[in-house]
Design a protein around this motif. Structure first.
Motif, PDB file in Angstrom:
ATOM      1  N   UNK A 109       0.781  -1.233   0.000  1.00 17.73           N
ATOM      2  CA  UNK A 109       0.000   0.000   0.000  1.00 17.73           C
ATOM      3  C   UNK A 109       0.805   1.271   0.000  1.00 17.73           C
ATOM      4  N   UNK A 110       2.120   1.158   0.102  1.00 12.69           N
ATOM      5  CA  UNK A 110       2.946   2.345   0.078  1.00 12.69           C
ATOM      6  C   UNK A 110       2.965   2.979  -1.303  1.00 12.69           C
ATOM      7  N   UNK A 111       3.516   4.171  -1.364  1.00 13.27           N
ATOM      8  CA  UNK A 111       3.611   4.867  -2.627  1.00 13.27           C
ATOM      9  C   UNK A 111       3.979   6.314  -2.434  1.00 13.27           C
ATOM     10  N   UNK A 112       3.832   7.078  -3.496  1.00  9.03           N
ATOM     11  CA  UNK A 112       4.139   8.508  -3.486  1.00  9.03           C
ATOM     12  C   UNK A 112       2.834   9.288  -3.362  1.00  9.03           C
ATOM     13  N   UNK A 113       2.802  10.215  -2.416  1.00  7.71           N
ATOM     14  CA  UNK A 113       1.607  11.025  -2.208  1.00  7.71           C
ATOM     15  C   UNK A 113       2.031  12.434  -1.840  1.00  7.71           C
ATOM     16  N   UNK A 114       1.203  13.394  -2.176  1.00  8.42           N
ATOM     17  CA  UNK A 114       1.493  14.781  -1.821  1.00  8.42           C
ATOM     18  C   UNK A 114       1.129  15.043  -0.362  1.00  8.42           C
TER      19      UNK A 114
END
Length: 120
Positions: free
Chosen positions: A7-12
């Protein structure tokens, strides 16, 4: 026996992510479950914990009011809902199975991490 975090990732900054920790090989429904994180150049730190039944939860001060830990024992899965994310939340997040049904800080199993990156 395996704990698989995802569920990880890049988010603002200000955004949300939901992490999952799925167990396989055995049930962890009788174990308290925890989330930890390790930021770049930092030591691993406790984030949140949940008792076996889900009736008790614990949070580090820096995530209180922003993160929510929950579990679905039927799915053998623990979740970490992360809202109002900040750049300082950037880290590899790990799940761990406590040796007991309540939070003791003694862990029998660790999952591999999932990377969360929060951009400013």
């Amino acid at each position: 026996v395996q704990l698989q975090a995802s569920g990880g990732g890049l988010v603002q900054a200000g955004g949300s992510l939901r992490l999952s920790c799925a167990a396989s090989g055995r049930t962890f429904s009788s174990n308290a479950m925890d989330w930890f994180r390790q930021g770049p150049g930092k030591e691993r730190e406790f984030v949140a914990a949940i008792s076996w039944s889900g009736s008790n939860t614990y949070y580090a001060d820096f995530v209180k009011g922003r993160f929510t830990i929950s579990r679905d024992n039927a799915k053998n899965t623990v979740y970490l809902q992360m809202d109002s994310l900040k750049p300082e939340d950037t880290a590899v997040y790990y799940c761990a199975a406590d040796r007991s049904g309540v939070h003791t800080g003694v862990y029998d199993h660790w999952g591999q991490g999932t990377l969360v990156t929060v951009s400013s």
